[in-house]
Write an enzyme that holds these catalytic residues in place. Structure first.
Site, PDB file in Angstrom:
ATOM      1  CG  ASP A 102      -2.078  -1.013   1.015  1.00  0.00           C
ATOM      2  OD1 ASP A 102      -2.599  -1.128  -0.111  1.00  0.00           O
ATOM      3  OD2 ASP A 102      -2.388  -1.722   1.989  1.00  0.00           O
ATOM      4  CE  LYS A 109      15.271  -1.466  -9.525  1.00  0.00           C
ATOM      5  NZ  LYS A 109      14.613  -1.792  -8.273  1.00  0.00           N
TER       6      LYS A 109
HETATM    7  N1  GLU Z   1      15.707  -0.055  -5.248  1.00  0.00           N
HETATM    8  C1  GLU Z   1      14.839  -0.383  -4.189  1.00  0.00           C
HETATM    9  C2  GLU Z   1      13.911  -1.514  -4.594  1.00  0.00           C
HETATM   10  O1  GLU Z   1      14.205  -2.293  -5.485  1.00  0.00           O
HETATM   11  C3  GLU Z   1      14.132   0.831  -3.595  1.00  0.00           C
HETATM   12  C4  GLU Z   1      13.244   1.614  -4.504  1.00  0.00           C
HETATM   13  C5  GLU Z   1      12.754   2.919  -3.915  1.00  0.00           C
HETATM   14  O2  GLU Z   1      12.990   3.208  -2.758  1.00  0.00           O
HETATM   15  O3  GLU Z   1      12.124   3.651  -4.669  1.00  0.00           O
HETATM   16  O4  GLU Z   1      12.895  -1.722  -3.997  1.00  0.00           O
END
Ligand code: GLU
Length: 475
Positions: A102, A109
């Site tokens: 949520d 990405k």
């Molecule tokens: N890179 C992290 C993940 O794969 C964090 C992503 C974020 O905090 O936006 O969940």
């Protein structure tokens, strides 16, 4: 390259196959399911960066998987293995991850195909600033558009460069600081973000091992105390997962890194391993290891209660799944188990705690950071004194009623208002614990649903579908 062996599905195919399996339990039209699965936008760029006397043409991506909620959110990966399919798969996982816990974001990405460990800080800064500039120019970055964070190969410093570049291009954005999360604290970051994913992993596993019925079926006792753990990866996520589990009394018997796998059946002292790792940048030669396992991947096959892949995707696949002996697989990495391996493990009764739930701690605390930046206030600032004052009043009332006086030290301790760190950690713990119980409940409801991953995808698909339905786009 992510090691996908024996004709298993690719990372992206695996994610989509998990969605398909879970969709059988959801009332959903094929069109809506298709809309949920497809990646909404992919930016693919090439830009030149001067490296020493050479010019390097850098390949980079940003994938926004789902715009059902905005901004989109997800880390940026710096690695030589980056490719478009991987970035799209990771972006899709972010959509499902945010939905499961949520967090009101769509998934995204980024990936930049470089080896950050072979670059000087000045070169890394140049790559980062140019990449950020490209994202702004293409409208792929902004507090209400798309908000990056750290991932493999990136850290606070990279986030600070992104922030600075964004602010210099958009000085009039009143919420500019919310354009990226995982920033240093001094630059409006939040307390507790660095360790958030690893701490969330511990909270998630602790919740899983507290369910008596599940542990009995696995032949395990409840609680973390004494559980044997093998962990792959000693980076930010791997180290913090190991550290918090160790603090709760778990026994970390093997750690796998790029150079070796160290093993000690009595368990490692994690701060001591960390000190060696920081000094030497490797695990090989660690003096308190009973042995080093070769080839290092064999350590995944050790007898243990909990196996934690906390590195790359595709680590457990058709080629090694039959030799995996762990009773619980806790996915701290994104996509560490292929679709084919997942099927076999579930058949064998291995309990998989899936990535889209277990490693959500990072994005949960990123959400808190984003809120803090939008609200322009540190959590705890307004209520801390008030809380202290209220607590003191209650203590005073107890003193009056009982006629006893508490020592001042106890009064100070008991009345202290919450710090930002305490608030962040309690928000993280609450989200991880309550989500686990929700997923467990889904499994209880659907008798022919066999595993927690399907429950997590089921929950995610339902939530994303509801948003589309409420917007009156799909029947
Ligand atoms: N890179 C992290 C993940 O794969 C964090 C992503 C974020 O905090 O936006 O969940």
């Amino acid at each position: 390259m992510a090691a996908v062996k024996h004709n298993d599905y690719s990372f992206l195919q695996s994610v989509n196959a998990f969605v398909d399996d879970a969709s059988h339990f959801v009332k959903i039209s094929p069109q809506l399911l298709y809309q949920i699965k497809v990646c909404n936008s992919v930016l693919r760029i090439r830009f030149p960066v001067r490296i020493g006397k050479d010019v390097m043409v850098v390949e980079a991506y940003r994938a926004q998987h789902s715009h059902h909620r905005l901004p989109t959110k997800g880390g940026i990966r710096y690695s030589e293995h980056v490719n478009q399919d991987e970035v799209m798969a990771l972006a899709a996982l972010m959509t499902y991850k945010c939905a499961v816990v949520d967090v009101p974001f769509g998934g995204a990405k980024g990936g930049v195909k470089i080896n950050p460990y072979k670059m000087t800080p000045a070169q890394l800064e140049r790559v980062t600033r140019r990449y950020t500039f490209e994202l702004v120019r293409k409208n792929f970055l902004g507090p209400g558009i798309d908000v990056p964070a750290p991932d493999m190969g990136t850290d606070q410093r990279v986030m600070a460069w992104i922030l600075d570049t964004y602010l210099s291009l958009k000085p009039d954005d009143p919420h500019g600081y919310a354009c990226v999360t995982g920033k240093p604290r001094e630059l409006s970051g939040i307390a507790g973000r660095t360790e958030a994913t690893g701490l969330g992993v511990m909270y998630g596993i602790r919740e899983a091992v507290s369910v008596k019925q599940d542990m009995r079926r696995l032949g395990l006792s409840t609680g973390l105390e004494g559980k044997t753990v093998v962990i792959q990866g000693f980076g930010n996520v791997g180290y913090h997962s190991a550290y918090f589990l160790w603090k709760e009394g778990a026994k970390i018997i093997a750690i796998i890194e790029y150079d070796t796998a160290i093993y000690n059946p009595d368990g490692f002292d994690i701060p001591d391993v960390k000190q060696y790792w920081d000094q030497n940048k490797r695990l090989s030669g660690y003096p308190k290891a009973k042995m080093e396992i070769k080839p290092k991947e064999k350590a995944l096959e050790l007898e243990c209660d909990i196996l934690i892949p906390a590195a790359l995707e595709g680590q457990i696949h058709s080629g090694n799944v039959d030799r995996i002996k762990a009773k619980i697989i806790a996915e701290a990495a994104n996509g560490p188990v292929t679709y084919q391996a997942h099927k076999k493990l579930v058949e064998r009764g291995v309990w998989i705690i899936p990535d889209i739930y277990l490693n959500a701690g990072g994005v949960i605390v990123s959400y808190f950071e984003w809120l803090r930046n939008i609200m322009r206030v540190r959590f705890g600032r307004i209520e801390k004194r008030f809380q202290e004052w209220s607590n003191r009043r209650i203590i005073k009332l107890i003193e009056e009623a009982t006629g006893k006086k508490f020592p001042e030290k106890i009064i100070t301790e008991a009345s202290e208002g919450p710090s930002e760190l305490a608030l962040v950690r309690s928000g993280l713990e609450e989200t991880m614990a309550s989500t686990y119980q929700q997923l467990r409940e889904v499994l209880r409801r659907y008798r022919n649903m066999k595993d927690l991953r399907t429950a997590a995808y089921y929950s995610a698909i339902n939530k994303v579908a509801t948003t589309y339905k409420l917007m009156d786009i799909f029947p």
